[in-house]
Design an enzyme around this catalytic site. Structure first.
Site, mmCIF file in Angstrom:
data_model
loop_
_atom_site.group_PDB
_atom_site.id
_atom_site.type_symbol
_atom_site.label_atom_id
_atom_site.label_comp_id
_atom_site.label_asym_id
_atom_site.label_seq_id
_atom_site.Cartn_x
_atom_site.Cartn_y
_atom_site.Cartn_z
ATOM 1 C CD GLU A 263 9.594 12.121 12.150
ATOM 2 O OE1 GLU A 263 8.540 11.890 12.334
ATOM 3 O OE2 GLU A 263 10.502 11.456 11.440
ATOM 4 C CE LYS B 35 -2.032 2.809 1.852
ATOM 5 N NZ LYS B 35 -1.679 4.311 1.497
ATOM 6 C CD GLU C 29 12.149 -0.331 10.167
ATOM 7 O OE1 GLU C 29 12.816 0.771 10.974
ATOM 8 O OE2 GLU C 29 12.849 -1.372 10.067
ATOM 9 C CB CYS D 176 12.727 7.773 9.275
ATOM 10 S SG CYS D 176 13.729 6.897 8.125
#
Ligand code: NAD
Length: 505
Positions: A399, A189, A264, A298
């Site tokens: 973040e 996806k 992750e 990331c």
């Protein structure tokens, strides 16, 4: 409906106006005819339309993956032959390299240099797993003399693989390569913003000889299609790369069917610059560490802690080089930084920078939206350095996922380590020092899945990639990833000269 093997590479350009779903080896429209526009973030222009999967399509993809796994031959295909198919995928990707790069740049607005590096890595990932799977197997285990025990690795089954928008092709390769090497079937996806290269990679897999149903590509809304896959009882595993909040939601939902889960997730990774560091190398590496991929990584080293004795020198050089960054035309080979993925992400970056100002931090450079000439309708933000921060500030703890870095000082090694670990995340970190003993000592104490010493590069195919703490769990890109797509079966035999009668009856 078109059999994908009949219509790839030579017959079909990689860049098209419309991309279909890939289910059971066929390119198909969505069951309700739904399509979604896909944009070039550098210009704001529509570049293509993509079929948007419904739950009905998801059911078909799950059934196809299930049938391929339960009744098909892929999982029993000798590993050497599977390896050949993986190498063929890499070969086709290499032969279409330029077109893949072009499509990735168009769909993400990232610089062509960044896209090239990522697609090279995607290719090498298939090559790595082609080699790795051949040597992957079980073991013979220590048991009493009359017994014999061995364990085998069996593919886990059907894996739903949910990927983010920041590295569309590379992340898809990280997912598909180990899974199909291990013998699983997958339903990928892709992120709604960036589904194009994932669909093309699915086509290439078929062209290379992956059987129907083993690789299915299902673009669609995450909250609906992603969620449906996560909850579906016929799916054995979820491998998710994305934000920490969605990762937590997925983990909770996957628990109802006890799916195997790999997460992750996000990061807020530090770089530590010690007084004995090669300062120029630390500056250049840290520039790359934050601004690569427009900070939408990331593992972005988005917090830089610098020893107080070298702080001024480091900051002066860092700001000078930040201001030299070429931001603009993603296809220009000299461009260092491309666009932000969309308006919503740009707004997020702006909000974070404003929050820093409101909390008393100082913008040392950048801190503004950009409108590069010829790209005025795209989404752009200046490389930004924020100083005078405290650990409690949102820009230090959360973040941002943009080209924004916070900088501050430390006094000694102990404080540097404490600051580095003062985060809920634990994905990556970089240590800049010329003292090997210090490098090792600090590396041992950092709570992160990846520690880099004197380099900003966090991964190559073969190196474990993944996080501690709320950056998730499980590792990608490495040998152990194969185990995360496998179940271990223990096979116990008895070879004693007398029959066993444990109850003595
Ligand atoms: P996101 O979490 O918004 O979306 C990731 C994927 O999940 C997309 O495909 C999305 O459609 C899907 N999704 C959304 N809601 C869902 C739901 N309820 N159920 C199932 N699927 C759902 O993340 P993003 O904004 O696309 O990507 C950025 C994030 O990804 C950042 O936090 C970044 O740190 C993280 N990331 C982590 C790594 C890593 O290896 N640790 C690598 C790249 C990106």
């Amino acid at each position: 409906m078109t059999k994908v093997q009949e219509k790839t590479t030579e017959q079909q350009p990689i860049k098209r106006d419309y991309y279909q779903l890939l289910i059971n080896g066929e390119l198909v429209d969505s069951s309700d005819g739904g399509r979604r526009k896909v944009y070039n973030p550098a210009t704001g222009e529509v570049i293509a339309e993509v079929a948007e999967a419904t739950k009905e399509d998801a059911d078909k993809a799950i059934q196809a993956a299930r049938d391929a796994f339960d009744k098909g031959k892929w999982k029993i295909t000798p590993t050497g032959r599977r390896a050949r198919v993986l190498n063929k995928i890499a070969e086709i990707m290499s032969s279409r390299f330029k077109e893949l790069v072009e499509l990735e740049v168009l769909n993400t607005g990232k610089s062509v240099a960044a896209a090239k590096g990522q697609i090279v890595q995607a290719i090498e990932d298939f090559e790595f797993y082609a080699g790795a799977i051949v040597g992957h197997g079980g073991s013979v285990n220590n048991v009493p003399g009359q017994f014999h025990n061995y364990s085998e690795k069996e593919p886990i089954g059907v894996a739903a693989q949910i990927v983010p928008w920041n590295y569309p092709l590379m992340m898809t390769a990280w997912k598909i390569a180990p899974a199909i090497a291990a013998g699983c079937s997958v339903i990928v996806k892709p992120a709604s913003l960036t589904p194009l290269t994932a669909i093309v990679l699915g086509e290439i897999c078929h062209e290379a000889g992956v059987p129907e149903g083993v690789v299915n590509i299902l673009p669609g809304p995450g909250s609906e299609i992603g969620n449906y896959l996560v909850e579906h009882e016929q799916v054995n595993k979820v491998a998710f790369t994305g934000s920490t909040p969605i990762g937590k939601d997925i983990m909770a939902k996957a628990s109802s069917t006890l799916k195997r889960v790999t997460l992750e997730l996000g990061g807020k990774s530090p770089a530590l610059v010690f007084p004995d560091a090669d300062i120029d190398a630390a500056v250049d590496g840290s520039i790359y560490g934050i601004y690569n991929n427009t900070g939408q990584s990331c593992d972005a080293r988005s917090r830089i802690y610098i020893h107080e004795d070298i702080y001024d020198e480091f900051i002066e050089k860092f700001i000078t080089k930040t201001e030299k960054m070429q931001v603009g035309d993603p296809f220009d080979k000299g461009t260092h930084m491309g666009a932000i993925i969309d308006q919503s992400q740009l707004d997020t970056v702006k909000e974070y920078v404003q929050s820093a100002i409101d909390e008393g931090a100082e913008i040392l450079t950048g801190g503004k939206e950009l409108k590069p000439e010829g790209f005025e309708n795209g989404f752009w933000y200046a490389p930004t350095v924020i100083g005078n921060v405290t650990q409690e500030m949102r820009v230090v703890q959360e973040e941002i996922f943009g080209p924004v870095v916070v900088v501050s000082k430390f006094k000694d090694e102990k404080e540097a380590i404490a600051l580095a670990n003062d985060t809920e995340f634990g994905l990556a970190s970089t240590i800049w020092t010329t003292d090997g003993a210090r490098a090792k000592r600090v590396a041992n104490q950092i709570q992160a899945g990846i520690v880099m010493i004197n380099t900003p590069f966090s991964a190559f195919p073969g190196t474990p990639f993944g996080g501690y703490k709320q950056s998730g769990f499980g590792r990608e890109l490495s040998i152990e990833t194969l185990d995360l797509y496998s179940e271990t079966k223990s096979i116990m035999s008895y070879f004693g000269s007398r029959p066993l009668n444990p109850f003595g009856l």
